[in-house]
Each structure stands twice: as structure tokens, then as C-alpha cells.
Design a protein around this motif. Structure first.
Motif, PDB file in Angstrom:
ATOM      1  N   VAL A  62      70.363  49.678  23.495  1.00  0.00           N
ATOM      2  CA  VAL A  62      71.784  49.457  23.802  1.00  0.00           C
ATOM      3  C   VAL A  62      72.665  49.956  22.658  1.00  0.00           C
ATOM      4  CG1 VAL A  62      73.530  47.668  24.200  1.00  0.00           C
ATOM      5  CG2 VAL A  62      71.361  47.575  25.422  1.00  0.00           C
ATOM      6  N   LEU A  63      72.252  49.729  21.422  1.00  0.00           N
ATOM      7  CA  LEU A  63      73.013  50.250  20.286  1.00  0.00           C
ATOM      8  C   LEU A  63      73.008  51.771  20.267  1.00  0.00           C
ATOM      9  CD1 LEU A  63      72.086  47.853  17.342  1.00  0.00           C
ATOM     10  CD2 LEU A  63      74.358  48.244  18.292  1.00  0.00           C
ATOM     11  N   SER A  64      71.898  52.381  20.652  1.00  0.00           N
ATOM     12  CA  SER A  64      71.818  53.843  20.687  1.00  0.00           C
ATOM     13  C   SER A  64      72.746  54.423  21.747  1.00  0.00           C
ATOM     14  CB  SER A  64      70.387  54.290  20.976  1.00  0.00           C
ATOM     15  OG  SER A  64      69.529  53.862  19.958  1.00  0.00           O
ATOM     16  N   LEU A  65      72.917  53.689  22.842  1.00  0.00           N
ATOM     17  CA  LEU A  65      73.761  54.161  23.939  1.00  0.00           C
ATOM     18  C   LEU A  65      75.139  53.510  23.935  1.00  0.00           C
ATOM     19  CD1 LEU A  65      70.993  53.882  26.661  1.00  0.00           C
ATOM     20  CD2 LEU A  65      71.839  55.990  25.620  1.00  0.00           C
ATOM     21  N   HIS A  66      75.499  52.881  22.837  1.00  0.00           N
ATOM     22  CA  HIS A  66      76.700  52.057  22.749  1.00  0.00           C
ATOM     23  C   HIS A  66      77.959  52.784  23.214  1.00  0.00           C
ATOM     24  CE1 HIS A  66      80.146  50.490  20.326  1.00  0.00           C
ATOM     25  NE2 HIS A  66      79.735  49.376  20.909  1.00  0.00           N
ATOM     26  N   ARG A  67      78.263  53.939  22.635  1.00  0.00           N
ATOM     27  CA  ARG A  67      79.499  54.660  22.974  1.00  0.00           C
ATOM     28  C   ARG A  67      79.491  55.149  24.419  1.00  0.00           C
ATOM     29  NH1 ARG A  67      83.293  53.012  19.784  1.00  0.00           N
ATOM     30  NH2 ARG A  67      82.776  53.282  17.611  1.00  0.00           N
ATOM     31  N   ARG A  68      78.350  55.619  24.879  1.00  0.00           N
ATOM     32  CA  ARG A  68      78.263  56.094  26.265  1.00  0.00           C
ATOM     33  C   ARG A  68      78.449  54.938  27.248  1.00  0.00           C
ATOM     34  NH1 ARG A  68      73.143  59.335  24.983  1.00  0.00           N
ATOM     35  NH2 ARG A  68      74.015  61.178  24.045  1.00  0.00           N
ATOM     36  N   LEU A  69      77.790  53.823  26.961  1.00  0.00           N
ATOM     37  CA  LEU A  69      77.888  52.680  27.872  1.00  0.00           C
ATOM     38  C   LEU A  69      79.316  52.173  27.985  1.00  0.00           C
ATOM     39  CD1 LEU A  69      74.669  50.626  27.119  1.00  0.00           C
ATOM     40  CD2 LEU A  69      75.349  51.572  29.308  1.00  0.00           C
ATOM     41  N   GLN A  70      80.074  52.234  26.907  1.00  0.00           N
ATOM     42  CA  GLN A  70      81.451  51.766  26.952  1.00  0.00           C
ATOM     43  C   GLN A  70      82.329  52.670  27.816  1.00  0.00           C
ATOM     44  OE1 GLN A  70      82.608  51.288  22.822  1.00  0.00           O
ATOM     45  NE2 GLN A  70      82.270  49.088  22.985  1.00  0.00           N
ATOM     46  N   MET A  71      81.971  53.940  27.914  1.00  0.00           N
ATOM     47  CA  MET A  71      82.760  54.873  28.727  1.00  0.00           C
ATOM     48  C   MET A  71      82.358  54.842  30.196  1.00  0.00           C
ATOM     49  SD  MET A  71      83.238  58.222  26.288  1.00  0.00           S
ATOM     50  CE  MET A  71      81.788  58.930  26.952  1.00  0.00           C
ATOM     51  N   PHE A  72      81.152  54.403  30.500  1.00  0.00           N
ATOM     52  CA  PHE A  72      80.661  54.422  31.872  1.00  0.00           C
ATOM     53  C   PHE A  72      81.372  53.372  32.728  1.00  0.00           C
ATOM     54  CE2 PHE A  72      76.138  56.006  30.680  1.00  0.00           C
ATOM     55  CZ  PHE A  72      76.616  57.300  30.570  1.00  0.00           C
ATOM     56  N   PRO A  73      81.537  53.650  34.023  1.00  0.00           N
ATOM     57  CA  PRO A  73      81.977  52.584  34.930  1.00  0.00           C
ATOM     58  C   PRO A  73      80.863  51.543  35.084  1.00  0.00           C
ATOM     59  CG  PRO A  73      81.581  54.628  36.138  1.00  0.00           C
ATOM     60  CD  PRO A  73      81.415  54.934  34.678  1.00  0.00           C
ATOM     61  N   MET A  74      81.216  50.428  35.675  1.00  0.00           N
ATOM     62  CA  MET A  74      80.286  49.299  35.737  1.00  0.00           C
ATOM     63  C   MET A  74      78.988  49.650  36.456  1.00  0.00           C
ATOM     64  SD  MET A  74      79.902  46.301  34.612  1.00  0.00           S
ATOM     65  CE  MET A  74      81.543  46.103  33.988  1.00  0.00           C
ATOM     66  N   TRP A  75      79.047  50.404  37.542  1.00  0.00           N
ATOM     67  CA  TRP A  75      77.828  50.707  38.289  1.00  0.00           C
ATOM     68  C   TRP A  75      76.889  51.585  37.471  1.00  0.00           C
ATOM     69  CZ3 TRP A  75      76.356  55.624  39.734  1.00  0.00           C
ATOM     70  CH2 TRP A  75      77.324  56.629  39.657  1.00  0.00           C
ATOM     71  N   GLN A  76      77.436  52.479  36.638  1.00  0.00           N
ATOM     72  CA  GLN A  76      76.579  53.297  35.785  1.00  0.00           C
ATOM     73  C   GLN A  76      75.994  52.479  34.647  1.00  0.00           C
ATOM     74  OE1 GLN A  76      79.065  56.655  34.729  1.00  0.00           O
ATOM     75  NE2 GLN A  76      77.895  57.987  36.101  1.00  0.00           N
ATOM     76  N   GLN A  77      76.770  51.539  34.133  1.00  0.00           N
ATOM     77  CA  GLN A  77      76.229  50.632  33.118  1.00  0.00           C
ATOM     78  C   GLN A  77      75.047  49.863  33.689  1.00  0.00           C
ATOM     79  OE1 GLN A  77      79.162  47.970  31.543  1.00  0.00           O
ATOM     80  NE2 GLN A  77      80.374  49.592  30.610  1.00  0.00           N
ATOM     81  N   SER A  78      75.181  49.396  34.928  1.00  0.00           N
ATOM     82  CA  SER A  78      74.091  48.662  35.561  1.00  0.00           C
ATOM     83  C   SER A  78      72.847  49.529  35.714  1.00  0.00           C
ATOM     84  CB  SER A  78      74.518  48.142  36.936  1.00  0.00           C
ATOM     85  OG  SER A  78      75.507  47.159  36.803  1.00  0.00           O
TER      86      SER A  78
END
Length: 162
Positions: free
Chosen positions: A88-104
Motif C-alpha cells: 500500500v505504501l508503494s502504491l500510495h500516490r496511485r491509490l490516492q488518484m484512483f476512483p473508489m472502484w479501482q482502489q477496491s
């Protein structure tokens, strides 16, 4: 630059303790196989929200507590939670930009990898025969992510945790 003092850190730890309690709360036998990864969900949120305060050391310590609560091999859940936190830390910046369904979807993959490692560790220890049901907690946790995110975000904003 002056160091910012952490505000309302007790909210973070109270939610993580709640996640530990949800992880050991009794559920009917048929639901046990699909029990969500509560601690991983809550920890993932706080790692995304406060990466400067919650990290791999916190994950390791919480994992050791979870090992003691579940009576599992000491260090097994600590390793799994540290792996989840690292991803999650490695993908931190990407996850914050993703919409909720992509985060899931991303968290489904992260939790799936963690469940696969846990299945492998259980097989090495001889505790549980390998089955394909190991993906069910990851799937249910990914489906619960939008609600967990909304509730914890509301708590973070209500108590202005930073």
C-alpha cells in the motif's frame, strides 16, 4: 520548519483496536471462511491517510498482537500485515488518484497476494490443507473497502486527525 504535532492520534489506535476486536468477534460457522480482513482494511486506510505516522513498524506490532489473539504462528500475521503495508505504501500516490472502484480492485490484488502468502505459510507449518477458499476474505474485504473508507474518512475529518 517546525515539526507538526500529531493531533488526535487516539482515534487511529482506537479504530485499529476495533479492527482487532472485529477480527476475533464470533460469527456463525458458515461465515467464518469469508471473514473480512478487518485489520488489513483499517490499516490500509490509515497508511493511505497518514503515511508519515502509520507504517511498517506499526503493521508489524499489530500483526504480533493479532498472532497472539488468533493463536497462530508467532510472526505470521505480522509478516502478512507488513507485506500489505509495504504494498500500500508503494502504491500510495496511485491509490490516492484512483476512483473508489479501482482502489477496491488494487486492494483485492494486494489482499489476494497476502492471503496467498498466508496459505503458503499455513501449508509449510502443516496447519491447513490448501483450498481455493483463501481468496474469499480478500474478495469480501475489497467489496467492503468503499464503506470502510467512507466511515474512517468521516472519523478522520470529524476529529481532524493528521
Amino acid at each position: 520548519m517546525a515539526l507538526a504535532r500529531a493531533r488526535n492520534g487516539w482515534v487511529v489506535w482506537a479504530t485499529l483496536i476495533l479492527a482487532l476486536l472485529l477480527g476475533v468477534a464470533p460469527v456463525p460457522q458458515f461465515m467464518e471462511i469469508g471473514r473480512p480482513l478487518w485489520l488489513a482494511l483499517f490499516l490500509s486506510f490509515w497508511v493511505l491517510a497518514l503515511p508519515h505516522r502509520i507504517g511498517m513498524i506499526s503493521a508489524w506490532c499489530l500483526g504480533l498482537v493479532e498472532d497472539v489473539l488468533f493463536g497462530s504462528l508467532l510472526g505470521q500475521n505480522a509478516l502478512i500485515l507488513t507485506l500489505i503495508t509495504f504494498l500500500v505504501l508503494s502504491l500510495h500516490r496511485r491509490l490516492q488518484m484512483f476512483p473508489m472502484w479501482q482502489q477496491s480492485l488494487v486492494l483485492l490484488v494486494v489482499f489476494g497476494i497476502a492471503q496467498l502468502v498466508q496459505l503458503w505459510l499455513n501449508a509449510l507449518a502443516g496447519n491447513r490443507p490448501p483450498t481455493l477458499a483463501f481468496v474469499l476474505p480478500a474478495l469480501i474485504s475489497a467489496l467492503l473497502w468503499p464503506w470502510v473508507f467512507a466511515i474512517l474518512r468521516a472519523l478522520q475529518q470529524r476529529f481532524s486527525v493528521h
